[in-house]
Design a protein around this motif. Sequence first.
Motif, mmCIF file in Angstrom:
data_model
loop_
_atom_site.group_PDB
_atom_site.id
_atom_site.type_symbol
_atom_site.label_atom_id
_atom_site.label_comp_id
_atom_site.label_asym_id
_atom_site.label_seq_id
_atom_site.Cartn_x
_atom_site.Cartn_y
_atom_site.Cartn_z
ATOM 1 N N PRO A 125 0.853 -1.190 0.000
ATOM 2 C CA PRO A 125 0.000 0.000 0.000
ATOM 3 C C PRO A 125 0.896 1.251 0.000
ATOM 4 O O PRO A 125 1.999 1.218 0.573
ATOM 5 C CB PRO A 125 -0.782 -0.109 1.311
ATOM 6 C CG PRO A 125 -0.616 -1.504 1.772
ATOM 7 C CD PRO A 125 0.625 -2.037 1.167
ATOM 8 N N LYS A 126 0.445 2.307 -0.620
ATOM 9 C CA LYS A 126 1.259 3.513 -0.798
ATOM 10 C C LYS A 126 1.816 4.011 0.542
ATOM 11 O O LYS A 126 2.962 4.421 0.642
ATOM 12 C CB LYS A 126 0.410 4.595 -1.457
ATOM 13 C CG LYS A 126 1.239 5.476 -2.344
ATOM 14 C CD LYS A 126 0.422 6.470 -3.091
ATOM 15 C CE LYS A 126 1.236 7.458 -3.873
ATOM 16 N NZ LYS A 126 2.577 7.675 -3.527
ATOM 17 N N GLU A 127 0.965 3.946 1.571
ATOM 18 C CA GLU A 127 1.362 4.466 2.883
ATOM 19 C C GLU A 127 2.556 3.712 3.450
ATOM 20 O O GLU A 127 3.283 4.210 4.295
ATOM 21 C CB GLU A 127 0.203 4.361 3.898
ATOM 22 C CG GLU A 127 -1.013 5.196 3.591
ATOM 23 C CD GLU A 127 -1.866 4.612 2.480
ATOM 24 O OE1 GLU A 127 -1.671 3.441 2.129
ATOM 25 O OE2 GLU A 127 -2.726 5.342 1.959
ATOM 26 N N MET A 128 2.727 2.474 2.998
ATOM 27 C CA MET A 128 3.786 1.645 3.595
ATOM 28 C C MET A 128 5.128 1.760 2.896
ATOM 29 O O MET A 128 6.128 1.248 3.388
ATOM 30 C CB MET A 128 3.344 0.186 3.568
ATOM 31 C CG MET A 128 2.598 -0.219 4.818
ATOM 32 S SD MET A 128 2.563 -1.991 4.912
ATOM 33 C CE MET A 128 4.249 -2.378 5.327
ATOM 34 N N GLU A 129 5.116 2.424 1.755
ATOM 35 C CA GLU A 129 6.344 2.407 0.955
ATOM 36 C C GLU A 129 7.549 3.027 1.658
ATOM 37 O O GLU A 129 8.683 2.642 1.414
ATOM 38 C CB GLU A 129 6.091 3.084 -0.398
ATOM 39 C CG GLU A 129 5.467 2.090 -1.376
ATOM 40 C CD GLU A 129 4.870 2.725 -2.593
ATOM 41 O OE1 GLU A 129 5.105 3.925 -2.813
ATOM 42 O OE2 GLU A 129 4.160 2.012 -3.328
ATOM 43 N N ASN A 130 7.271 3.980 2.546
ATOM 44 C CA ASN A 130 8.386 4.595 3.276
ATOM 45 C C ASN A 130 8.805 3.785 4.494
ATOM 46 O O ASN A 130 9.729 4.167 5.205
ATOM 47 C CB ASN A 130 8.014 6.014 3.720
ATOM 48 C CG ASN A 130 7.997 6.954 2.548
ATOM 49 O OD1 ASN A 130 8.632 6.690 1.536
ATOM 50 N ND2 ASN A 130 7.251 8.036 2.668
ATOM 51 N N TYR A 131 8.100 2.703 4.760
ATOM 52 C CA TYR A 131 8.410 1.919 5.952
ATOM 53 C C TYR A 131 9.124 0.612 5.630
ATOM 54 O O TYR A 131 9.270 -0.251 6.468
ATOM 55 C CB TYR A 131 7.131 1.644 6.747
ATOM 56 C CG TYR A 131 6.546 2.907 7.310
ATOM 57 C CD1 TYR A 131 6.985 3.398 8.539
ATOM 58 C CD2 TYR A 131 5.615 3.644 6.602
ATOM 59 C CE1 TYR A 131 6.486 4.579 9.045
ATOM 60 C CE2 TYR A 131 5.111 4.835 7.098
ATOM 61 C CZ TYR A 131 5.549 5.294 8.320
ATOM 62 O OH TYR A 131 5.067 6.473 8.822
ATOM 63 N N LEU A 132 9.537 0.474 4.393
ATOM 64 C CA LEU A 132 10.253 -0.756 4.035
ATOM 65 C C LEU A 132 11.662 -0.692 4.613
ATOM 66 O O LEU A 132 12.211 0.381 4.823
ATOM 67 C CB LEU A 132 10.306 -0.897 2.513
ATOM 68 C CG LEU A 132 8.949 -1.062 1.830
ATOM 69 C CD1 LEU A 132 9.110 -1.092 0.330
ATOM 70 C CD2 LEU A 132 8.268 -2.326 2.311
#
Lengths: 230, 172
Positions: A125-132
């Motif tokens: 999900p877009k929101e998670m892309e910075n949390y990889l």
Amino acid sequence: MPRWGMVIDLDKCTGCQACVIACKAENNIPFSSPKEARLKRIISWMSVLPVMEGEYPDLRERFIPRPCMHCDNPPCVKVCPVGATYKNREGLVAQVYTQCIGCRYCTNNCPYTLKYFNWYTPEWPKEMENYLNPDVPIRSKGVVEKCTFCHHRLQKAREKARAENRRLKEGDYVPACVQTCPTEAIYFGDLDDPHSLVAKLARGPRAFRLLEELGTEPKVYYLTEGEWHG
Amino acid sequence: MVKIKISRNQFLVLLGCTLVFVIVLIVVLRIVWGGVRQPIAFNHQIHAANDLECLDCHPYYEEQASSGRPTLETCITCHEEPLGESNAERKLIEYINSKEEIKWERLYDVPEDVYFSHRRHVVLGNIECSTCHGDIGESPRPPSKPIKIKMKKCMKCHEEKEVDNDCIACHI
């Protein structure tokens, strides 16, 4: 040279699957949809196998968390035609994604079915892309992946120890599942160090390994009291 | 309508010339427009000549995997008031006045499946920046292309320094 291994105490495991989630978050493993589940294409480097024991009404459910067994005699390595999977000097069974051609011989030859093929391009999900996790690469479609015992953590731990001018000590390097287990059922360390906790537990009377009769020499040990009926 | 008749040979020569022209055009355009273009024509040479160390603008390479690029705050330390009359500095002052971060383009890009730690190489391995980055510190204009670093070069250096050359030492 250490020989990394894991010990999982099945009597302590509550089947909460925190290890599964921690592994997915740590290693950038995408979510799976019901459709993928139906097709048996879920990727889960750590997966908990439920085992029913007894007969109604004396039922008991037990759980076996299964990461890659990092076998000393790995069947997956034997069949890889391109050397993308191999056992390194520390006993870790490695997977080099850029080398993998996606033939899935290794996936089929793993008796524990713990190697996973990327059937799709992973998406979040877009929101998670910075949390990889930036320390772990995102695998592309068409390659096989599996548990690495969070090898990237070993790299970091080693680097830190060297910067502090000391040797790597027990507990410096543990995979995400070990760190997160709320009942502390998973132990990790050097099996070749006779004083390490994992070596002591692996030598104990409660220890056994999965499909030992195949001679794969897995480095994941399980502990349970009494006879195992799984 | 005028019909131009050309022989087969003439046609081939014409085709050849057109092809060569197109190839030359592509090459020229790539040289002029290709590669990385920085928002400000940063002059490494002048900064190095004024006794600035790599660490002053790339602050993390001794502690982290990535070395970091300078933020506006770093530039303000010296350039709050203009120090010269260059166009590049004028542009920087504009950035400072508008408080807009400079979007430095990444020049060196490590492949997705490779873990490269600056700390490991610089602090623990005692490797000079120039071993991989060449004489970037002496360049008056920002280079548009990085120096190509192939796996062979990494492995050769690892071999010479007797460090781990295992695949998963880098390919995590």
